[in-house]
Write a protein that holds these residues in place. Structure first.
Motif, PDB file in Angstrom:
ATOM      1  N   MET A   9       0.830  -1.197   0.000  1.00 17.27           N
ATOM      2  CA  MET A   9       0.000   0.000   0.000  1.00 17.27           C
ATOM      3  C   MET A   9       0.869   1.252   0.000  1.00 17.27           C
ATOM      4  SD  MET A   9      -3.193  -1.047   0.107  1.00 17.27           S
ATOM      5  CE  MET A   9      -4.143   0.295   0.794  1.00 17.27           C
ATOM      6  N   VAL A  10       0.522   2.218  -0.814  1.00 14.46           N
ATOM      7  CA  VAL A  10       1.237   3.487  -0.859  1.00 14.46           C
ATOM      8  C   VAL A  10       0.896   4.291   0.391  1.00 14.46           C
ATOM      9  CG1 VAL A  10       1.525   5.660  -2.113  1.00 14.46           C
ATOM     10  CG2 VAL A  10       1.279   3.513  -3.377  1.00 14.46           C
ATOM     11  N   PHE A  11       1.932   4.782   1.077  1.00 14.32           N
ATOM     12  CA  PHE A  11       1.753   5.577   2.287  1.00 14.32           C
ATOM     13  C   PHE A  11       1.626   7.045   1.872  1.00 14.32           C
ATOM     14  CE2 PHE A  11       3.080   7.822   6.128  1.00 14.32           C
ATOM     15  CZ  PHE A  11       2.453   7.087   7.136  1.00 14.32           C
ATOM     16  N   ILE A  12       0.525   7.684   2.260  1.00 18.15           N
ATOM     17  CA  ILE A  12       0.223   9.031   1.778  1.00 18.15           C
ATOM     18  C   ILE A  12       0.294  10.032   2.929  1.00 18.15           C
ATOM     19  CG2 ILE A  12      -1.446  10.503   0.594  1.00 18.15           C
ATOM     20  CD1 ILE A  12      -2.679   7.922  -0.566  1.00 18.15           C
ATOM     21  N   THR A  13       1.172  11.021   2.785  1.00 19.01           N
ATOM     22  CA  THR A  13       1.355  12.065   3.794  1.00 19.01           C
ATOM     23  C   THR A  13       0.942  13.425   3.243  1.00 19.01           C
ATOM     24  OG1 THR A  13       3.186  10.924   4.901  1.00 19.01           O
ATOM     25  CG2 THR A  13       3.035  13.299   5.225  1.00 19.01           C
ATOM     26  N   ALA A  14       0.105  14.113   3.991  1.00 18.05           N
ATOM     27  CA  ALA A  14      -0.242  15.508   3.673  1.00 18.05           C
ATOM     28  C   ALA A  14       0.743  16.409   4.421  1.00 18.05           C
ATOM     29  CB  ALA A  14      -1.669  15.810   4.098  1.00 18.05           C
ATOM     30  N   VAL A  22      -0.053  13.311   8.578  1.00 16.56           N
ATOM     31  CA  VAL A  22       0.242  14.711   8.266  1.00 16.56           C
ATOM     32  C   VAL A  22       1.639  15.009   8.807  1.00 16.56           C
ATOM     33  CG1 VAL A  22      -2.142  15.537   8.253  1.00 16.56           C
ATOM     34  CG2 VAL A  22      -0.873  15.501  10.412  1.00 16.56           C
ATOM     35  N   LYS A  23       2.308  15.971   8.182  1.00 16.54           N
ATOM     36  CA  LYS A  23       3.671  16.293   8.585  1.00 16.54           C
ATOM     37  C   LYS A  23       3.823  17.799   8.782  1.00 16.54           C
ATOM     38  CE  LYS A  23       7.366  16.701   5.989  1.00 16.54           C
ATOM     39  NZ  LYS A  23       8.078  17.831   6.635  1.00 16.54           N
ATOM     40  N   PHE A  24       4.626  18.150   9.793  1.00 14.48           N
ATOM     41  CA  PHE A  24       4.944  19.542  10.084  1.00 14.48           C
ATOM     42  C   PHE A  24       6.454  19.750   9.956  1.00 14.48           C
ATOM     43  CE2 PHE A  24       0.953  18.668  12.135  1.00 14.48           C
ATOM     44  CZ  PHE A  24       0.224  19.847  12.013  1.00 14.48           C
ATOM     45  N   ILE A  58      -5.073   9.931  13.208  1.00 16.82           N
ATOM     46  CA  ILE A  58      -4.149  10.059  12.081  1.00 16.82           C
ATOM     47  C   ILE A  58      -2.741  10.251  12.637  1.00 16.82           C
ATOM     48  CG2 ILE A  58      -4.455  12.577  11.845  1.00 16.82           C
ATOM     49  CD1 ILE A  58      -4.177  12.159   8.784  1.00 16.82           C
ATOM     50  N   GLN A  59      -1.768   9.605  11.998  1.00 18.06           N
ATOM     51  CA  GLN A  59      -0.379   9.766  12.407  1.00 18.06           C
ATOM     52  C   GLN A  59       0.108  11.174  12.058  1.00 18.06           C
ATOM     53  OE1 GLN A  59       1.548   7.543  13.985  1.00 18.06           O
ATOM     54  NE2 GLN A  59       0.108   5.836  13.940  1.00 18.06           N
ATOM     55  N   TRP A  60       1.040  11.690  12.871  1.00 18.37           N
ATOM     56  CA  TRP A  60       1.692  12.955  12.527  1.00 18.37           C
ATOM     57  C   TRP A  60       3.171  12.828  12.837  1.00 18.37           C
ATOM     58  CZ3 TRP A  60       4.046  16.730  15.794  1.00 18.37           C
ATOM     59  CH2 TRP A  60       4.006  16.443  17.158  1.00 18.37           C
ATOM     60  N   TYR A  61       3.976  13.566  12.114  1.00 21.32           N
ATOM     61  CA  TYR A  61       5.414  13.580  12.370  1.00 21.32           C
ATOM     62  C   TYR A  61       6.000  14.883  11.863  1.00 21.32           C
ATOM     63  CZ  TYR A  61       5.778  11.743   7.516  1.00 21.32           C
ATOM     64  OH  TYR A  61       5.685  11.538   6.161  1.00 21.32           O
ATOM     65  N   VAL A  62       7.292  15.063  12.090  1.00 22.36           N
ATOM     66  CA  VAL A  62       7.918  16.369  11.871  1.00 22.36           C
ATOM     67  C   VAL A  62       9.256  16.193  11.159  1.00 22.36           C
ATOM     68  CG1 VAL A  62       8.729  18.477  13.010  1.00 22.36           C
ATOM     69  CG2 VAL A  62       6.905  17.150  14.037  1.00 22.36           C
ATOM     70  N   PHE A  82       7.138  13.563  21.976  1.00 23.84           N
ATOM     71  CA  PHE A  82       5.834  13.221  21.421  1.00 23.84           C
ATOM     72  C   PHE A  82       5.738  11.772  20.931  1.00 23.84           C
ATOM     73  CE2 PHE A  82       6.177  17.869  20.977  1.00 23.84           C
ATOM     74  CZ  PHE A  82       5.100  18.217  21.779  1.00 23.84           C
ATOM     75  N   LYS A  83       6.889  11.104  20.860  1.00 24.94           N
ATOM     76  CA  LYS A  83       6.891   9.676  20.515  1.00 24.94           C
ATOM     77  C   LYS A  83       6.126   9.389  19.221  1.00 24.94           C
ATOM     78  CE  LYS A  83       7.499   7.988  25.281  1.00 24.94           C
ATOM     79  NZ  LYS A  83       8.408   9.078  25.568  1.00 24.94           N
ATOM     80  N   THR A  84       6.356  10.218  18.214  1.00 25.32           N
ATOM     81  CA  THR A  84       5.738   9.973  16.917  1.00 25.32           C
ATOM     82  C   THR A  84       6.341   8.722  16.280  1.00 25.32           C
ATOM     83  OG1 THR A  84       7.326  11.491  15.911  1.00 25.32           O
ATOM     84  CG2 THR A  84       5.166  12.385  16.495  1.00 25.32           C
TER      85      THR A  84
END
Length: 277
Positions: free
Chosen positions: A1-6, A34-36, A88-92, A106-108
């Motif tokens: 599966m393609v992993f999709i990040t906004a 989502v990513k910051f 939803i997962q988030w990371y930076v 934050f243990k992302t």
């Protein structure tokens, strides 16, 4: 599966309210994460640049503009809580060592190396020590630059995925060079995704999936006319719905590559080949 990040990045313009709206769009579209971005402004930029003039909603210097786009740790606590609530997962992507260490609380699940930081080997060491699955963008880089980064992650036995990227904002499609995805896969024996900075629709991202991209990252915005250097290379809500829909459809079309006779073909086979029996 393609992993999709906004990629929200700094498109929140310093507003938690806007950040939550962008998270909502990503969730509604069916994104995986989502990513910051996080920077210690004084460490990433020179004093000369920070003191130089720049008109923005926050003031008249580069410093005011860049500080206005940074979330504090308290604000990231709100992001963490909201993403957990929205499931939803988030990371930076951190641009300096201090930021990377601060964000550990934050243990992302994931880390991200921005293209700009690919040659910041001390930062890469700190990231790789965490042993989190890491997306490594490769814009503005040579093969030798990528080799050095990969060596660091393999030394620490940190799982990673390269991201083919062109770091112009926005990118013209003639510079997409999607054939490099397979070349990177072959050379480094790893997954390779695509991080897009093109303007317009989802064509390049969909094409990237067709040629083997295992993940897609694209900037997200509520309105491309908003203030910010990344807005023009972002997709608006309707574009995100189309992008996720099209990627899911492409995955179904690609299939498993095994030749077979489908149940749906059997009536036609019986009808069209019965004279040959």
């Amino acid at each position: 599966m393609v992993f999709i990040t906004a990629e929200i990045g700094i498109n929140h313009n310093g507003s938690i309210v806007l950040a939550k709206k962008l998270i909502d769009v990503a969730v509604s579209a069916g994104c995986d994460a989502v990513k910051f971005q996080k920077r210690t402004v004084n460490k990433v930029y020179s004093k000369e640049l920070l003191d130089s003039p720049r008109e923005s909603p926050w003031g008249t210097t580069q410093r005011k503009q860049k500080e206005g786009l940074e979330f504090s740790l308290e604000q990231y606590k709100k992001i963490d809580k909201y993403c957990k609530r929205k499931k939803i997962q988030w990371y930076v992507s951190c641009w300096d060592i201090d930021s990377q260490i601060q964000m550990r609380k934050f243990k992302t699940k994931y880390n991200k190396v921005a293209s700009a930081m690919l040659t910041h080997h001390k930062l890469l060491e700190v990231i790789a020590e965490e042993k989190k699955y890491t997306f490594i963008s490769t814009g503005m880089s040579t093969m030798r630059d990528i080799e050095k980064a990969v060596k660091i992650f393999r030394k620490h036995k940190c799982p990673f995925e390269l991201m083919h990227t062109n770091s112009s904002y926005p990118m013209i499609i003639e510079e997409a060079n999607l054939s490099l995805i397979e070349k990177l896969k072959s050379k480094f024996k790893c997954k390779v995704g695509y991080s897009g900075h093109e303007s317009g629709g989802d064509l390049v991202c969909v094409a990237a999936v067709l040629v083997g991209a295992t993940s897609i990252e694209r900037h997200i915005t509520i309105d491309r006319a908003l203030y910010g250097s990344d807005q023009a290379a972002s997709l608006e809500p309707a574009g995100w719905v189309r992008l996720v829909r099209d990627i899911k459809a492409i995955e179904k079309m690609i299939g498993d590559g095994k030749k077979k006779i489908w149940e749906s073909e059997k009536p036609a086979m019986k009808k069209l080949r019965e004279r040959l029996v």
